[in-house]
Write an enzyme that holds these catalytic residues in place. Structure first.
Site, PDB file in Angstrom:
ATOM      1  N   TYR A 161     -34.482 -14.897  29.391  1.00 49.69           N
ATOM      2  CA  TYR A 161     -33.761 -16.120  29.025  1.00 49.69           C
ATOM      3  C   TYR A 161     -34.756 -17.276  28.963  1.00 49.69           C
ATOM      4  O   TYR A 161     -35.912 -17.083  28.606  1.00 49.69           O
ATOM      5  CB  TYR A 161     -32.604 -16.361  30.000  1.00 49.69           C
ATOM      6  CG  TYR A 161     -31.578 -17.303  29.418  1.00 49.69           C
ATOM      7  CD1 TYR A 161     -30.950 -16.989  28.203  1.00 49.69           C
ATOM      8  CD2 TYR A 161     -31.257 -18.495  30.027  1.00 49.69           C
ATOM      9  CE1 TYR A 161     -30.036 -17.849  27.625  1.00 49.69           C
ATOM     10  CE2 TYR A 161     -30.331 -19.356  29.464  1.00 49.69           C
ATOM     11  CZ  TYR A 161     -29.723 -19.039  28.260  1.00 49.69           C
ATOM     12  OH  TYR A 161     -28.829 -19.889  27.695  1.00 49.69           O
ATOM     13  N   ARG A 214     -27.277 -25.447  17.620  1.00 48.62           N
ATOM     14  CA  ARG A 214     -28.141 -26.239  18.510  1.00 48.62           C
ATOM     15  C   ARG A 214     -28.700 -25.313  19.582  1.00 48.62           C
ATOM     16  O   ARG A 214     -28.229 -25.284  20.707  1.00 48.62           O
ATOM     17  CB  ARG A 214     -27.351 -27.384  19.165  1.00 48.62           C
ATOM     18  CG  ARG A 214     -28.228 -28.388  19.896  1.00 48.62           C
ATOM     19  CD  ARG A 214     -27.418 -29.262  20.808  1.00 48.62           C
ATOM     20  NE  ARG A 214     -26.803 -28.515  21.895  1.00 48.62           N
ATOM     21  CZ  ARG A 214     -27.425 -28.174  23.020  1.00 48.62           C
ATOM     22  NH1 ARG A 214     -28.692 -28.484  23.207  1.00 48.62           N
ATOM     23  NH2 ARG A 214     -26.787 -27.486  23.954  1.00 48.62           N
ATOM     24  N   LYS A 232     -28.063 -14.274  27.587  1.00 51.01           N
ATOM     25  CA  LYS A 232     -27.105 -14.797  28.559  1.00 51.01           C
ATOM     26  C   LYS A 232     -26.286 -13.657  29.172  1.00 51.01           C
ATOM     27  O   LYS A 232     -26.030 -13.627  30.380  1.00 51.01           O
ATOM     28  CB  LYS A 232     -26.171 -15.794  27.885  1.00 51.01           C
ATOM     29  CG  LYS A 232     -25.602 -16.834  28.812  1.00 51.01           C
ATOM     30  CD  LYS A 232     -26.195 -18.183  28.492  1.00 51.01           C
ATOM     31  CE  LYS A 232     -25.877 -19.228  29.497  1.00 51.01           C
ATOM     32  NZ  LYS A 232     -26.407 -20.544  29.117  1.00 51.01           N
ATOM     33  N   GLU A 303     -21.524 -21.247  23.409  1.00 48.03           N
ATOM     34  CA  GLU A 303     -22.923 -21.482  23.746  1.00 48.03           C
ATOM     35  C   GLU A 303     -23.663 -22.148  22.590  1.00 48.03           C
ATOM     36  O   GLU A 303     -23.632 -21.660  21.452  1.00 48.03           O
ATOM     37  CB  GLU A 303     -23.598 -20.150  24.101  1.00 48.03           C
ATOM     38  CG  GLU A 303     -25.038 -20.268  24.507  1.00 48.03           C
ATOM     39  CD  GLU A 303     -25.219 -20.925  25.868  1.00 48.03           C
ATOM     40  OE1 GLU A 303     -26.351 -21.346  26.163  1.00 48.03           O
ATOM     41  OE2 GLU A 303     -24.242 -20.997  26.626  1.00 48.03           O
ATOM     42  N   ASP A 304     -24.337 -23.246  22.901  1.00 44.53           N
ATOM     43  CA  ASP A 304     -25.230 -23.924  21.956  1.00 44.53           C
ATOM     44  C   ASP A 304     -24.531 -24.316  20.663  1.00 44.53           C
ATOM     45  O   ASP A 304     -25.055 -24.113  19.561  1.00 44.53           O
ATOM     46  CB  ASP A 304     -26.459 -23.051  21.671  1.00 44.53           C
ATOM     47  CG  ASP A 304     -27.428 -23.039  22.841  1.00 44.53           C
ATOM     48  OD1 ASP A 304     -27.285 -23.890  23.735  1.00 44.53           O
ATOM     49  OD2 ASP A 304     -28.330 -22.178  22.872  1.00 44.53           O
ATOM     50  N   ASP A 333     -20.988 -23.637  28.583  1.00 49.30           N
ATOM     51  CA  ASP A 333     -22.029 -23.715  29.601  1.00 49.30           C
ATOM     52  C   ASP A 333     -22.872 -24.979  29.457  1.00 49.30           C
ATOM     53  O   ASP A 333     -23.323 -25.543  30.454  1.00 49.30           O
ATOM     54  CB  ASP A 333     -22.917 -22.476  29.529  1.00 49.30           C
ATOM     55  CG  ASP A 333     -23.856 -22.371  30.711  1.00 49.30           C
ATOM     56  OD1 ASP A 333     -23.391 -22.581  31.851  1.00 49.30           O
ATOM     57  OD2 ASP A 333     -25.043 -22.088  30.510  1.00 49.30           O
ATOM     58  N   ASP A 334     -23.098 -25.432  28.220  1.00 44.94           N
ATOM     59  CA  ASP A 334     -23.901 -26.635  28.015  1.00 44.94           C
ATOM     60  C   ASP A 334     -23.220 -27.868  28.596  1.00 44.94           C
ATOM     61  O   ASP A 334     -23.888 -28.777  29.090  1.00 44.94           O
ATOM     62  CB  ASP A 334     -24.159 -26.855  26.521  1.00 44.94           C
ATOM     63  CG  ASP A 334     -24.859 -25.668  25.890  1.00 44.94           C
ATOM     64  OD1 ASP A 334     -25.902 -25.261  26.419  1.00 44.94           O
ATOM     65  OD2 ASP A 334     -24.360 -25.145  24.884  1.00 44.94           O
ATOM     66  N   ASN A 478     -34.912 -28.006  28.100  1.00 46.66           N
ATOM     67  CA  ASN A 478     -35.548 -26.717  27.832  1.00 46.66           C
ATOM     68  C   ASN A 478     -36.027 -26.673  26.386  1.00 46.66           C
ATOM     69  O   ASN A 478     -35.475 -27.370  25.532  1.00 46.66           O
ATOM     70  CB  ASN A 478     -34.547 -25.572  28.063  1.00 46.66           C
ATOM     71  CG  ASN A 478     -34.347 -25.273  29.528  1.00 46.66           C
ATOM     72  OD1 ASN A 478     -35.289 -25.132  30.272  1.00 46.66           O
ATOM     73  ND2 ASN A 478     -33.094 -25.175  29.941  1.00 46.66           N
TER      74      ASN A 478
END
Length: 634
Positions: A161, A214, A232, A303-304, A333-334, A478
């Site tokens: 990850y 993203r 993930k 996610e993203d 999660d973001d 990150n």
């Protein structure tokens, strides 16, 4: 010893006794005893010999592993990473599964296989090479893959990850050689139910879906962003104990606005401009409806997704949708995970300072970055403050958000998103720089979610140290190259007084006085595996704000005294499964109390942790039996 056929002898009054050999000892098939030579015999033996015999013959304990019945046979087993054991197949399995001759003759035990994999992995020169090797192992043998990931989490998590997965995503299309997960696109409109039905596993508990808009701090990577859901879910399996056949990575490809990808003849996704507005949400909603029909109890992590849609999607499927159709348990999660783990770090840091988690409302927070992650983190911390007694207005007054154009404030012509509007300051000048806000607002916590490397300059960090005895410095962007400052800079510019955590890992820092400070990674992996485990075990219908607050408290309380003495604000990564159990228990308890659990009731609360642990996946081999094999009846 040579085993002879049973023989019949006569002792005393011609009493028949049957003798045989079992485990190298004689077994007596006779009741009662006889008087022979002045001694009392028990079934042909002295009494003492009989007692020794009973002590030696213990019930067979076996391996306690229930065989797994599978439909595959022969080389098809070797091509299935869920069943493949490679050189670990013993000759009994090779014969009954049609594998004799398809494998080298030497049988290697599980530990030797893992040793060999780690030896090969550590010999590789770069992290991206290690990523390629370990993902090839993932496609070949999931049991060994997840086992070494569990045992070497601190070493391997940065490879499978962040930060390595970012570089892997940029090369994902060039290295693509085996499909893993679902690839759904705008061309599947009207056929989403059929496409989802093509997934072979019928019991999916956790899925991670992205549209690639993203990816980390790298922007729009389109279909190449599939590396994120795959990585993930590896952590969901290893750290959260979700079985590999119960996870599903999903790429929802609606195009890309990345010019390089649109012109790349090797790109594996749709080469068209990204869908927007109604067309985009039609594709997403059809996908969610297909998931609701086939996997009604699944936990779906977004996610993203880009900031312009992330909040809308989360709020719609978490809150609005619940009133119309059967709810799907969703999580971003973001937004939620990053917020919860950051809140945990602040509360843990307060304990390190000799204060209490209840001092959270006294903090003043400056967030660099006003996108979905920055707003999500601020919202979670503010929610925590309100749970400790502040009103919403009082909580919001303790925050300043700064983006590329400066402080968010009312005297500004900028157009703020709906999520940003409540964070706009009315008592400060808009457009103020990060340093100017530090001087006027005097924050106790400085957090970076800007993906802007070097944003925390020496002047900014020293201003934080000037106003606080123990300033919180959290560069959370990150991958590592996007971090707002390094650990060494944070400790040097604060004279070793900083409470530091970062989004990507940094090496320990040796201070001028000889102290060694072990940096903490503010990594969502302390949060999301436990939430997924709770959602899977408790069959949650919603992840509420109070559940997220409970996860933060659970993580903050999971540190040992030794961890705190070393300067950590998060537990060691090697303890991740223990942390996930604590997080899952806290989430499941809240789900039961709030009525969001379909599997547990209030009478289960005292035993929740035990019930959850029993449902966790542990990677080890089990015997395999072909399902079509004829059963022999006793």
């Amino acid at each position: 010893a040579t085993l002879h056929p049973p023989t019949r002898r006569y002792i005393g009054a011609a009493t028949p006794i049957m003798l045989s050999i079992s485990r190298g000892l004689p077994a007596v098939c006779r009741a009662g005893g006889a008087q022979v030579g002045g001694k009392r015999w028990m079934g042909g033996f002295h009494k003492k010999e009989t007692e020794d015999l009973r002590a030696s013959l213990q019930p067979w304990r076996g391996t306690h592993l229930t065989p797994l019945r599978i439909k595959s046979h022969g080389h098809h087993i070797l091509q299935n990473p869920l069943y493949n054991k490679g050189t670990n197949f013993d000759y009994g399995e090779r014969d009954r599964l049609g594998l004799r001759g398809l494998l080298p003759p030497r049988v290697l035990d599980f530990e030797t296989q893992k040793e060999l994999c780690m030896r090969n992995l550590r010999a590789l020169p770069s992290n991206i090479d290690k990523y390629v090797y370990i993902e090839n192992l993932h496609d070949y043998n999931e049991t060994v893959y997840h086992s070494i990931l569990c045992e070497h989490m601190e070493e391997l998590a940065p490879i499978v990850y962040t930060p390595t997965v970012g570089d892997a995503c940029k090369q994902f299309g060039y290295r693509f050689n085996r499909a893993r997960g679902l690839y759904l696109s705008a061309r599947d409109r009207g056929h989403m139910h059929a496409a989802v039905g093509n997934w072979p596993h019928i019991d999916v508990h956790v899925m991670v879906v992205t549209d690639g808009s993203r990816i980390l701090g790298l922007g729009d990577l389109g279909a190449n962003g599939m590396g994120i859901p795959i990585g993930k879910l590896s952590l969901y399996c290893a750290a959260g104990g979700i079985a590999p056949h119960r996870v599903l990575p999903v790429m929802l490809d609606v195009g890309t606005d990345n010019k390089e990808l649109l012109e790349d003849k090797y790109y594996i996704g749709l080469q068209q401009p990204r869908l927007r507005g109604g067309e985009y949400f039609e594709v997403l909603d059809e996908f969610m409806d297909a998931i609701r029909c086939r996997y009604p109890n699944a936990f779906v992590q977004f996610e993203d997704f880009s900031s312009d849609v992330a909040y809308k999607i989360l709020n719609y499927y978490r809150d609005d949708e619940c009133e119309k159709r059967n709810p799907v348990c969703v999580f971003n999660d973001d937004i939620q995970g990053t917020g919860a783990v950051t809140l945990a770090g602040i509360m843990s840091g307060l304990v390190n300072m000799g204060q209490s988690v209840h001092n959270l409302p006294d903090q003043r927070v400056l967030v660099a970055g006003a996108g979905s992650a920055g707003v999500g983190v601020a919202s979670m911390i503010a929610q925590g403050m309100m749970m400790q007694g502040l009103s919403e207005e009082e909580a919001l007054s303790r925050f300043c958000l700064v983006d590329a154009d400066g402080l968010l404030a009312t005297d500004d012509s900028r157009h703020y998103t709906m999520e940003q509007q409540k964070w706009v300051r009315t008592d400060m000048k808009s457009g103020m720089s990060l340093l100017e806000v530090c001087k006027e607002f005097k924050p106790t916590v400085l957090m970076g979610l800007s993906s802007c490397s070097g944003l925390f300059t020496e002047e900014v960090v020293r201003e934080m140290a000037k106003n606080n005895e123990r300033p919180f410095i959290f560069p959370l962007s990150n991958p590592t190259k996007n971090a707002e400052c390094t650990a060494e800079q944070a400790y040097e510019w604060t004279d070793g007084r900083a409470i530091f955590a970062s989004g990507s890992p940094f090496d320990p820092v040796t201070l001028k006085d000889g102290r060694v400070m072990y940096t903490s990674q503010c990594n969502n992996m302390f949060i999301f595996p436990g939430i997924g485990l709770a959602a899977s075990a408790a069959k949650c219908t919603k992840i509420s704000d109070s559940m997220l607050f409970a996860t933060a408290v659970a993580v903050a309380n999971s540190l040992s005294d030794q961890d705190r003495a070393e300067g950590r604000v998060y537990p060691k990564v090697e303890k991740i499964r223990e942390v996930s159990i604590e997080v899952a228990t806290a989430v499941a308890r809240k789900a039961v109390e709030e009525g969001y659990s379909k599997a547990f009731t209030k009478k289960d609360i005292p035993d929740l942790q035990e019930l959850i642990v029993k449902k966790m996946y542990s990677p080890f081999y089990v015997p395999l039996v072909e399902r079509t094999a004829r059963r022999v009846m006793a």
